[in-house]
Design a protein around this motif. Structure first.
Motif, PDB file in Angstrom:
ATOM      1  N   LYS A 237      34.565  24.026  44.114  1.00 28.91           N
ATOM      2  CA  LYS A 237      35.341  25.130  43.539  1.00 28.91           C
ATOM      3  C   LYS A 237      35.448  24.964  42.030  1.00 28.91           C
ATOM      4  O   LYS A 237      35.313  23.868  41.492  1.00 28.91           O
ATOM      5  N   CYS A 238      35.676  26.084  41.352  1.00 26.63           N
ATOM      6  CA  CYS A 238      35.865  26.102  39.904  1.00 26.63           C
ATOM      7  C   CYS A 238      37.010  27.048  39.566  1.00 26.63           C
ATOM      8  O   CYS A 238      37.134  28.119  40.151  1.00 26.63           O
ATOM      9  N   GLY A 239      37.816  26.653  38.598  1.00 26.88           N
ATOM     10  CA  GLY A 239      38.877  27.522  38.112  1.00 26.88           C
ATOM     11  C   GLY A 239      38.584  27.950  36.685  1.00 26.88           C
ATOM     12  O   GLY A 239      37.662  27.440  36.038  1.00 26.88           O
ATOM     13  N   CYS A 251      31.280  24.607  34.300  1.00 29.95           N
ATOM     14  CA  CYS A 251      31.790  24.080  35.581  1.00 29.95           C
ATOM     15  C   CYS A 251      31.008  24.684  36.741  1.00 29.95           C
ATOM     16  O   CYS A 251      30.601  23.983  37.671  1.00 29.95           O
ATOM     17  N   LEU A 252      30.775  25.980  36.658  1.00 31.52           N
ATOM     18  CA  LEU A 252      30.079  26.677  37.733  1.00 31.52           C
ATOM     19  C   LEU A 252      28.633  26.190  37.848  1.00 31.52           C
ATOM     20  O   LEU A 252      28.147  25.912  38.950  1.00 31.52           O
ATOM     21  N   THR A 253      27.962  26.046  36.717  1.00 31.17           N
ATOM     22  CA  THR A 253      26.569  25.573  36.714  1.00 31.17           C
ATOM     23  C   THR A 253      26.465  24.173  37.310  1.00 31.17           C
ATOM     24  O   THR A 253      25.601  23.895  38.148  1.00 31.17           O
ATOM     25  N   THR A 254      27.372  23.299  36.888  1.00 30.03           N
ATOM     26  CA  THR A 254      27.371  21.919  37.384  1.00 30.03           C
ATOM     27  C   THR A 254      27.571  21.874  38.891  1.00 30.03           C
ATOM     28  O   THR A 254      26.877  21.140  39.609  1.00 30.03           O
ATOM     29  N   ASN A 255      28.520  22.681  39.383  1.00 29.71           N
ATOM     30  CA  ASN A 255      28.827  22.656  40.816  1.00 29.71           C
ATOM     31  C   ASN A 255      27.745  23.308  41.658  1.00 29.71           C
ATOM     32  O   ASN A 255      27.474  22.868  42.778  1.00 29.71           O
ATOM     33  N   VAL A 280      28.434  32.295  45.712  1.00 27.95           N
ATOM     34  CA  VAL A 280      29.523  32.224  44.739  1.00 27.95           C
ATOM     35  C   VAL A 280      30.459  33.394  45.022  1.00 27.95           C
ATOM     36  O   VAL A 280      30.032  34.549  45.034  1.00 27.95           O
ATOM     37  N   LYS A 281      31.724  33.104  45.266  1.00 25.84           N
ATOM     38  CA  LYS A 281      32.661  34.190  45.581  1.00 25.84           C
ATOM     39  C   LYS A 281      34.065  33.847  45.120  1.00 25.84           C
ATOM     40  O   LYS A 281      34.388  32.683  44.861  1.00 25.84           O
ATOM     41  N   ALA A 282      34.866  34.886  45.008  1.00 28.88           N
ATOM     42  CA  ALA A 282      36.255  34.703  44.605  1.00 28.88           C
ATOM     43  C   ALA A 282      36.952  33.775  45.598  1.00 28.88           C
ATOM     44  O   ALA A 282      36.713  33.850  46.805  1.00 28.88           O
ATOM     45  N   ASP A 283      37.818  32.898  45.080  1.00 25.43           N
ATOM     46  CA  ASP A 283      38.505  31.936  45.930  1.00 25.43           C
ATOM     47  C   ASP A 283      39.600  32.603  46.758  1.00 25.43           C
ATOM     48  O   ASP A 283      40.089  32.030  47.722  1.00 25.43           O
ATOM     49  N   ASN A 284      39.994  33.802  46.357  1.00 25.26           N
ATOM     50  CA  ASN A 284      40.920  34.568  47.192  1.00 25.26           C
ATOM     51  C   ASN A 284      40.168  35.769  47.758  1.00 25.26           C
ATOM     52  O   ASN A 284      39.156  36.197  47.220  1.00 25.26           O
ATOM     53  N   VAL A 324      36.943  30.417  41.626  1.00 26.23           N
ATOM     54  CA  VAL A 324      35.695  30.676  42.353  1.00 26.23           C
ATOM     55  C   VAL A 324      35.410  29.533  43.318  1.00 26.23           C
ATOM     56  O   VAL A 324      35.623  28.368  42.993  1.00 26.23           O
ATOM     57  N   ILE A 325      34.944  29.885  44.512  1.00 33.52           N
ATOM     58  CA  ILE A 325      34.451  28.879  45.451  1.00 33.52           C
ATOM     59  C   ILE A 325      32.929  28.992  45.501  1.00 33.52           C
ATOM     60  O   ILE A 325      32.375  30.097  45.525  1.00 33.52           O
ATOM     61  N   VAL A 326      32.265  27.841  45.440  1.00 31.32           N
ATOM     62  CA  VAL A 326      30.809  27.772  45.570  1.00 31.32           C
ATOM     63  C   VAL A 326      30.544  27.193  46.950  1.00 31.32           C
ATOM     64  O   VAL A 326      30.808  26.024  47.201  1.00 31.32           O
ATOM     65  N   GLN A 327      30.049  28.026  47.850  1.00 30.64           N
ATOM     66  CA  GLN A 327      29.906  27.640  49.253  1.00 30.64           C
ATOM     67  C   GLN A 327      28.443  27.523  49.642  1.00 30.64           C
ATOM     68  O   GLN A 327      27.613  28.332  49.208  1.00 30.64           O
ATOM     69  N   GLU A 328      28.139  26.516  50.440  1.00 22.86           N
ATOM     70  CA  GLU A 328      26.791  26.394  50.983  1.00 22.86           C
ATOM     71  C   GLU A 328      26.400  27.683  51.688  1.00 22.86           C
ATOM     72  O   GLU A 328      27.131  28.194  52.535  1.00 22.86           O
TER      73      GLU A 328
END
Length: 431
Positions: A237-239, A251-255, A280-284, A324-328
């Motif tokens: 996840k990234c904030g 942060c997003l690129t790294t994750n 990549v999607k909103a965490d809420n 943001v949540i980065v999900q498999e």
């Protein structure tokens, strides 16, 4: 109906199905013990993806709005489950107030009509009370099937919420509170509010849910002797991400890079030839909005600046996406005809009561199917989810496939229970 799997890699999923069937007594006992310690969410829906080599939930909704998509065959089980849920919460209940979304969409209102049918047969007087400040008089909306839904403005007294001449014991939210918690729902102490306010998307985060799911899947995997990755989507996840201004993207690129590397390692371990991807999607929750499929971190550039519309689209009234949540990414290799399909499992209390296949002829195996143009094919879980057929060949039996989906759906439901306990603002905290 069992959609066909268009993949040669059915081995792992068939092995998983066989392991689940062989372990049915242990699984049911395990769930039974968990529910002795934890309270299930009042109702939920779980989106599941079957890649042929893994089976995992990708989203869990605590305010399900697709009840009208379920077959009438599921009504007896849904009614029985609703009775069990109400008896635990308010056995003397006779009135139920349902607080809906502020919409006149007839597909959504058909969902309300189905909910009313379920709880009416469970022994409750059911009425719909809107918290829309623009609604001042009762409004009746006709549905395509000839039914109608009456939406009335709620009436708030000092301690209670109700309607004119209607005082409910229990208030059922079918509004995900994406825009925030309105004051009219706060400080209600003499009625049961279900689900609780902190289950709404103004508070809830998908990353918390999947953290709970990951912990549960590890214990469940140990019970069955399987790699928990086979039933778990990895995530980061990234904030503080601002797609419009392009900030927070490091942060997003790294994750994204890190998660793609982990997926590649797993694919190599299992001999999977597919190309890994992340979502990549909103965490809420955003009702299928603000979701992007990414196969390489370089693709993130297309989501920023003027191209950020896809990730900036949010449900009415919500602030722009920041967390943001980065999900498999989990492929869906199921088909109904030529259209991509994914199962959605519906629950009330601790029971799977039904489900449907979400089908989209214009989407690919790696894309979000919760989008305009989707169709819905109902499934009757009533006879199948609790009655697997141990002697049937893996992959060939509808009851076995649906039982497997029901197990994954219940794992996600249990994760939601853990998640709500951990985020309950009224829970006692001990040092």
């Amino acid at each position: 109906m069992v959609p066909h799997l268009i993949t040669a890699l059915t081995g792992p999923i068939n092995e998983l199905e066989q392991r689940i069937l062989d372990s049915t007594p242990a699984i049911e006992r395990w769930f039974r013990l968990e529910w002795m310690e934890h309270t299930p969410p009042f109702y939920s829906s779980v989106d599941i993806r079957n890649a042929g080599f893994k089976l995992a939930p990708v989203d869990t909704n605590l305010f399900p709005g697709g009840w009208a998509h379920l077959t009438p065959d599921m009504l007896p089980l849904a009614v029985q489950s609703a009775m069990a849920a109400i008896e635990k919460i308010c056995p003397e209940a006779k009135n139920l107030l349902v607080v809906p979304e502020n919409t006149r969409d007839t597909f959504y209102l058909a969902n309300l009509a189905q909910l009313k049918r379920i709880f009416y047969m469970a022994g409750l007087n059911v009425r719909f009370g809107s918290i829309d400040p623009e609604l001042h008089e009762p409004a009746s909306v006709s549905l395509p099937d000839g039914d109608s839904v009456l939406i009335e403005p709620v009436v708030r007294t000092r301690r209670r919420l109700g309607l004119k001449n209607f005082d409910p014991c229990t208030i059922l939210l079918n509004n995900d509170l994406s825009s925030g918690v309105p004051g009219i729902l706060e400080d209600i102490h003499e009625q049961y509010l279900l689900p609780p306010l902190h289950a709404g998307w103004s508070v809830r985060r998908k990353s918390n849910h999947f953290q709970s799911y990951e912990e549960i899947a590890k214990r469940f995997g140990k019970l069955l002797g399987i790699d928990p990755w086979l039933i778990t989507p990895m995530f980061n996840k990234c904030g503080a991400v601002n797609f419009a201004e392009g900030t927070g993207m490091d942060c997003l690129t790294t994750n994204v890079d890190a998660l793609l590397a982990k997926i590649r390692k797993k694919y190599k371990e299992y001999g999977i030839g597919e190309k890994p991807f992340v979502v990549v999607k909103a965490d809420n929750g955003t009702s299928g909005l603000a979701i992007s499929t990414v196969r390489d971190a370089k693709e993130l550039e297309a989501l920023t600046g003027k191209g950020s519309g896809q990730m900036s689209a949010v449900k009415g009234g919500q602030a722009p996406v920041r967390d943001v949540i980065v999900q498999e990414g989990v492929l869906t290799n199921e088909r109904i005809g030529d259209a991509v399909a994914e199962p959605v499992v519906y629950t009330i209390d601790r029971y799977v009561v039904g489900g449907f296949y979400r089908v989209h002829a214009e989407r690919g195996t790696d894309e979000n199917l919760n989008a305009p143009g989707a169709d819905y094919v109902p499934l009757a879980f009533a006879e199948s989810t609790r009655l697997p057929q141990p002697g049937a060949k893996p992959g060939a039996s509808a009851p076995n496939r649906f039982y497997m989906y029901g197990v994954i759906g219940r794992l996600a439901m249990l994760a939601a229970s853990y998640e709500l306990e951990a985020t309950d603002p009224e829970a006692e905290v001990y040092d």
